[in-house]
Design an enzyme around this catalytic site. Structure first.
Site, PDB file in Angstrom:
ATOM      1  N   ASN A   1      -7.994  -3.323  -4.052  1.00 45.42           N
ATOM      2  CA  ASN A   1      -7.743  -1.907  -4.328  1.00 45.42           C
ATOM      3  C   ASN A   1      -8.672  -1.509  -5.470  1.00 45.42           C
ATOM      4  O   ASN A   1      -8.425  -1.856  -6.621  1.00 45.42           O
ATOM      5  CB  ASN A   1      -6.268  -1.726  -4.719  1.00 45.42           C
ATOM      6  N   TRP A   2      -9.724  -0.783  -5.125  1.00 46.59           N
ATOM      7  CA  TRP A   2     -10.725  -0.433  -6.147  1.00 46.59           C
ATOM      8  C   TRP A   2     -10.232   0.679  -7.068  1.00 46.59           C
ATOM      9  O   TRP A   2     -10.858   0.982  -8.058  1.00 46.59           O
ATOM     10  CB  TRP A   2     -12.041  -0.017  -5.479  1.00 46.59           C
ATOM     11  N   LYS A   3      -9.139   1.325  -6.683  1.00 43.28           N
ATOM     12  CA  LYS A   3      -8.584   2.445  -7.465  1.00 43.28           C
ATOM     13  C   LYS A   3      -9.680   3.490  -7.693  1.00 43.28           C
ATOM     14  O   LYS A   3     -10.543   3.660  -6.835  1.00 43.28           O
ATOM     15  CB  LYS A   3      -7.960   1.925  -8.764  1.00 43.28           C
TER      16      LYS A   3
ATOM     17  N   SER B   1      -2.405  -8.434 -11.566  1.00 42.54           N
ATOM     18  CA  SER B   1      -3.188  -9.393 -12.357  1.00 42.54           C
ATOM     19  C   SER B   1      -3.569 -10.662 -11.592  1.00 42.54           C
ATOM     20  O   SER B   1      -3.638 -11.745 -12.179  1.00 42.54           O
ATOM     21  CB  SER B   1      -2.467  -9.739 -13.669  1.00 42.54           C
TER      22      SER B   1
ATOM     23  N   GLU C   1       4.379  -5.408  -6.064  1.00 35.04           N
ATOM     24  CA  GLU C   1       3.580  -5.296  -7.276  1.00 35.04           C
ATOM     25  C   GLU C   1       4.484  -4.916  -8.447  1.00 35.04           C
ATOM     26  O   GLU C   1       4.813  -3.735  -8.617  1.00 35.04           O
ATOM     27  CB  GLU C   1       2.507  -4.213  -7.108  1.00 35.04           C
TER      28      GLU C   1
ATOM     29  N   GLU D   1       1.056   3.495  -9.170  1.00 34.53           N
ATOM     30  CA  GLU D   1       0.321   4.520  -9.927  1.00 34.53           C
ATOM     31  C   GLU D   1       0.522   5.898  -9.304  1.00 34.53           C
ATOM     32  O   GLU D   1       0.561   6.910  -9.995  1.00 34.53           O
ATOM     33  CB  GLU D   1      -1.162   4.129 -10.014  1.00 34.53           C
TER      34      GLU D   1
ATOM     35  N   GLY E   1      -2.653  -4.693 -14.106  1.00 33.85           N
ATOM     36  CA  GLY E   1      -3.679  -4.416 -15.112  1.00 33.85           C
ATOM     37  C   GLY E   1      -3.358  -4.940 -16.501  1.00 33.85           C
ATOM     38  O   GLY E   1      -4.005  -4.571 -17.477  1.00 33.85           O
TER      39      GLY E   1
ATOM     40  N   GLY F   1      -6.423  -5.611  -7.899  1.00 33.38           N
ATOM     41  CA  GLY F   1      -7.039  -4.450  -8.521  1.00 33.38           C
ATOM     42  C   GLY F   1      -8.331  -4.840  -9.228  1.00 33.38           C
ATOM     43  O   GLY F   1      -9.379  -5.026  -8.601  1.00 33.38           O
ATOM     44  N   GLY F   2      -8.251  -5.014 -10.547  1.00 32.10           N
ATOM     45  CA  GLY F   2      -9.438  -5.264 -11.374  1.00 32.10           C
ATOM     46  C   GLY F   2     -10.366  -6.347 -10.835  1.00 32.10           C
ATOM     47  O   GLY F   2     -11.595  -6.167 -10.803  1.00 32.10           O
TER      48      GLY F   2
ATOM     49  N   HIS G   1       1.691   3.182  -3.879  1.00 33.62           N
ATOM     50  CA  HIS G   1       1.278   2.394  -5.046  1.00 33.62           C
ATOM     51  C   HIS G   1       1.997   2.935  -6.282  1.00 33.62           C
ATOM     52  O   HIS G   1       2.215   4.135  -6.397  1.00 33.62           O
ATOM     53  CB  HIS G   1      -0.240   2.474  -5.230  1.00 33.62           C
TER      54      HIS G   1
HETATM   55  P1  13P Z   1      -4.622  -5.506 -11.099  1.00 29.45           P
HETATM   56  O1  13P Z   1      -5.059  -6.593 -10.171  1.00 29.45           O
HETATM   57  O2  13P Z   1      -5.766  -4.872 -11.836  1.00 29.45           O
HETATM   58  O3  13P Z   1      -3.508  -5.939 -11.980  1.00 29.45           O
HETATM   59  O4  13P Z   1      -4.039  -4.315 -10.183  1.00 29.45           O
HETATM   60  C1  13P Z   1      -3.119  -4.631  -9.201  1.00 29.45           C
HETATM   61  C2  13P Z   1      -2.938  -3.455  -8.334  1.00 29.45           C
HETATM   62  O5  13P Z   1      -2.400  -2.433  -8.746  1.00 29.45           O
HETATM   63  C3  13P Z   1      -3.441  -3.522  -6.957  1.00 29.45           C
HETATM   64  O6  13P Z   1      -2.971  -2.469  -6.193  1.00 29.45           O
END
Ligand code: 13P
Length: 251
Positions: free
Chosen positions: A12-14, A214, A170, A102, A176, A235-236, A100
């Site tokens: 997920n590149w956000k 993470s 999640e 967020e 993050g 994510g990251g 998600h």
């Molecule tokens: P991180 O891997 O950066 O913690 O993010 C997880 C995430 O929200 C994937 O959707």
């Protein structure tokens, strides 16, 4: 049992990526997947909407799948700034992340909205990845399993089958932050999610349950070895091809 569910490693590149960097990343992932020749796992990248079509073109023929990060519930209409599941499909997309944390936080998405978005994904022929997870306050109040149960019952549409959805657990506090639950905590959450799904559908044992929060190359092996963990939502660490490929390799 876990091996009967083909692992899915999703990035997920956000809200990250301008064209040049994103295409280099997509090409790096595609090259890695092509040379690994995996047929026992799936690799998905979910770039921002502006890059979907270009990324879909860049990874064509590599086996890398492309997903959106959100969709509107309607197929079209007066919804300025929104994107429908049909539009995602038209851009070369096969999957879409819905619910998600967020978006639940930033955009006030409720379980009912998430459920409608999952139905929109079905309508357009996309596979929804339905995200759920507890906050730190909820975990500390020992409410994790109750919260997950409420989110699943509210977010998973009726008529669900294992072939029609993926669920991603999640924990909000792990996203993050560099913090992850223990493998025992992940196992307990995933087993509970599957039990709740079992009350909603006939083939819950075949639903893929992803862990997200993470995940990186160095902890992926341990997390992905947990029973009932059938992949990762990253994510990251999905913003670096080598790191993301290391996670896919661990699956
Ligand atoms: P991180 O891997 O950066 O913690 O993010 C997880 C995430 O929200 C994937 O959707």
């Amino acid at each position: 049992m876990a091996r009967s569910r083909r692992p899915l490693i999703a990035g997920n590149w956000k809200m990250n990526g301008l064209r040049a960097d994103a295409l280099a990343l997509a090409t790096g992932v595609a090259d890695g997947v092509r040379s690994a020749g995996w047929s026992d796992r799936e690799v998905l990248v979910c770039p921002p909407a502006t890059l979907l079509a270009a990324v879909a073109e860049a990874v064509k023929g590599s086996g890398v799948l492309v997903g959106g990060q959100n969709c509107h519930v309607n197929p079209n209409g007066a919804h300025t700034g929104d994107i429908s599941a049909e539009m995602l499909r038209d851009a070369g997309v096969s999957h879409v992340i819905v619910g998600h944390s967020e978006r639940r936080t930033d955009c006030g998405e409720t379980d009912a909205i998430v459920r409608a978005k999952a139905e929109a994904a079905w309508r357009a022929g996309l596979l929804p990845i339905i995200c759920i997870g507890e906050t730190l306050t909820e975990r500390e109040a020992n409410r994790t399993l109750t919260v997950l149960e409420t989110q699943i019952k509210g977010s998973v549409p009726s008529g669900a089958t294992a072939a029609k959805l993926v669920v991603a657990y999640e924990p909000v506090w792990a996203i993050g932050t560099g913090k992850t639950p223990t493998t025992a905590e992940v196992a307990s959450a995933h087993a509970h999610i599957r039990r709740v799904l079992d009350g909603l559908m006939a083939d819950a044992g075949a639903v893929r349950l992803l862990y997200g929060g993470s995940v990186k190359g160095s902890n992926a092996g341990e997390l992905l070895a947990v029973g009932d963990v059938d992949g990762a939502l990253v994510g990251g660490a999905s913003l670096k091809a080598d790191e993301f490929l290391a996670i896919a390799k661990a699956a």
